[in-house]
Write an enzyme that holds these catalytic residues in place. Structure first.
Site, PDB file in Angstrom:
ATOM      1  CG  HIS A  56      -9.260  -3.849  11.285  1.00  0.00           C
ATOM      2  ND1 HIS A  56      -8.252  -2.740  11.664  1.00  0.00           N
ATOM      3  CD2 HIS A  56      -8.904  -4.998  10.254  1.00  0.00           C
ATOM      4  CE1 HIS A  56      -6.897  -3.535  10.433  1.00  0.00           C
ATOM      5  NE2 HIS A  56      -7.531  -4.046   9.586  1.00  0.00           N
ATOM      6  CD  GLU A 151      -5.098   4.786   9.549  1.00  0.00           C
ATOM      7  OE1 GLU A 151      -5.677   4.456  10.480  1.00  0.00           O
ATOM      8  OE2 GLU A 151      -4.441   5.708  10.463  1.00  0.00           O
ATOM      9  CB  THR A 217      -6.466   7.581  13.189  1.00  0.00           C
ATOM     10  OG1 THR A 217      -6.516   6.548  12.544  1.00  0.00           O
ATOM     11  CG2 THR A 217      -6.145   8.621  11.874  1.00  0.00           C
ATOM     12  CB  CYS A 258      -8.829  10.285  13.710  1.00  0.00           C
ATOM     13  SG  CYS A 258      -9.678   8.729  14.877  1.00  0.00           S
ATOM     14  CG  ASN A 289     -10.360   1.073  17.165  1.00  0.00           C
ATOM     15  OD1 ASN A 289     -11.575   1.577  18.316  1.00  0.00           O
ATOM     16  ND2 ASN A 289     -10.611   0.804  16.132  1.00  0.00           N
ATOM     17  CB  SER A 350     -14.469  -1.619  13.532  1.00  0.00           C
ATOM     18  OG  SER A 350     -13.166  -2.054  14.581  1.00  0.00           O
TER      19      SER A 350
HETATM   20  S1  SF4 Z   1     -12.650   8.414  12.629  1.00  0.00           S
HETATM   21 FE1  SF4 Z   1     -12.861   6.153  12.000  1.00  0.00          FE
HETATM   22  S2  SF4 Z   1     -12.184   5.526  10.422  1.00  0.00           S
HETATM   23 FE2  SF4 Z   1     -11.416   7.471  10.976  1.00  0.00          FE
HETATM   24  S3  SF4 Z   1      -9.868   7.238  11.400  1.00  0.00           S
HETATM   25 FE3  SF4 Z   1     -11.391   7.063  12.969  1.00  0.00          FE
HETATM   26  S4  SF4 Z   1     -11.337   5.011  14.103  1.00  0.00           S
HETATM   27 FE4  SF4 Z   1     -10.143   5.691  11.947  1.00  0.00          FE
END
Ligand code: SF4
Length: 381
Positions: A56, A151, A217, A258, A289, A350
């Site tokens: 994004h 996602e 995530t 994540c 995020n 991102s």
């Molecule tokens: S590391 Fe980056 S791409 Fe992977 S789940 Fe987390 S935010 Fe998404």
């Protein structure tokens, strides 16, 4: 080991920038971009498509497009290029958020290899694995995520291949879902209320007797925890469980956020302990995020969510995004007149670091007598 989440101070004299300890690009995004550009380099003359936006971030996506990569869908699954146009000779890259099993099957059916050009982030795959483990133990999977986000759609597709699944977008929906667990609401209401968010043949009478929660995530850690805690408590009360036997009805899972989401959010919490005048969050407007980092900052101080330095129109005006109304708004006099001005800055997973640098330089140019960048670098040596 306890991690340090204090921000880094860039003291430019009349301007003090507090940069979050962790911000910006994550492993999954860097990996996906690298694979995408490598694919372009290694396949001259081939048509290369991306299933949807890579990540994004408009700048990264524009860069890919300028190298001849074409997007098949927009962020919401709207088809931009028909699958009928594809041939077995084409390359289709799966983005970092992954994709649905249905789409993967469709591409394979056209003779297109998806494994070779798959940039699905391992942290997203981890959520799919977690769902599979829960499913094997006959729990229904509750997915906390944005129902239209790629996602979450991909996770829903993988989860529902193994077990009954339902998506909840926030605490409000979780509270409503709980009413089907307790029997306060009827299944007819469920089908209307959760339209498009549950798996085929979902039966509220039996599919909510044993549940487990996974998440997109990039959700807000505090929301994720509150949602899992609420559902667990509802199960405990309904089935008169104790901590010794709660796992008979509620799968023992930790959240599936994540590492980058967690670290960026914790770094924002650390940064917010600084007494500052305003915060600037840099990132793509449709980035999940990034929007959560904005949410955290907004609780404490005036916050401006911008996609690049171009949105800083002058020392007087800034164009910034309101993700509740999904519109950009113009704010005047965003910089205080007192000195030093203290600004907190972070960016989403991102967002390339160069954009953050651009923002800092643009703001610094509005101040006279700032310390030059060479002297600043020396102060860190
Ligand atoms: S590391 Fe980056 S791409 Fe992977 S789940 Fe987390 S935010 Fe998404």
């Amino acid at each position: 080991m306890k991690k340090d989440f204090t921000p880094t101070l860039l003291d430019l004299g009349p301007l003090q920038i507090y940069l979050a300890r962790h911000f910006g690009f994550c492993y999954g995004v860097e990996n996906a971009i690298e694979i995408a550009f490598r694919t372009v380099d290694e396949n001259p003359g081939k048509r290369i498509f991306l299933l949807s936006e890579m990540i994004h971030n408009p700048q990264v996506n524009a860069d890919l497009q300028s190298h001849g990569v074409r997007f098949m869908q927009d962020n919401y699954g709207k088809q931009l290029i028909s699958f009928d146009e594809l041939t077995a000779d084409d390359i289709v890259i799966i983005p970092a958020f992954g994709t649905t099993l249905q789409l993967e099957k469709k591409l394979n059916g056209l003779g297109i290899q998806t494994e070779k050009y798959n940039t699905t982030c391992p942290f997203v795959e981890k959520v799919w694995n977690r769902s599979e483990q829960i499913a094997k133990k006959n729990y229904t999977i509750i997915i906390h995520g944005k129902p239209k986000h790629e996602e979450t759609r991909a996770t829903f597709s993988h989860a529902s291949a193994n077990a009954p699944s339902v998506v909840v977008k926030d605490m409000q929906q979780t509270i409503e879902l709980a009413k089907y667990i307790t029997g306060e609401k009827s299944s007819e209401q469920f089908y209307e209320e959760f339209k498009g968010q549950f798996s085929e043949n979902f039966d509220t009478a039996k599919d909510l007797e044993r549940i487990g929660v996974v998440n997109q995530t990039t959700m807000l850690a505090s929301d994720t925890q509150a949602i899992a805690d609420h559902l667990k408590q509802v199960m405990i009360e309904k089935y008169k469980l104790t901590s010794a036997n709660v796992d008979e009805r509620f799968a023992d899972t930790r959240d599936t956020l994540c590492y980058a989401t967690l670290e960026n959010q914790q770094a924002v919490s650390g940064m917010l302990e600084t007494d500052a005048d305003l915060a600037i969050v840099v990132g793509g407007y449709n980035s999940s995020n990034t929007s959560h980092l904005v949410e955290l900052c907004e609780e404490k101080l005036p916050t401006y969510f911008i996609s690049s330095e171009e949105k800083i129109l002058s020392a007087k005006e800034i164009l910034h995004y309101n993700f509740y109304t999904k519109k950009e708004i113009l704010t005047s006099d965003y910089l205080p007149t007192k000195k030093p001005v203290k600004i907190l800055i972070t960016s989403g997973a991102s967002c390339p670091d160069a954009l953050v640098e651009g923002v800092i330089k643009k703001i610094a140019a509005f101040f006279s007598n700032t310390i030059n960048s060479e002297d600043l670098v020396k102060s860190f040596e």
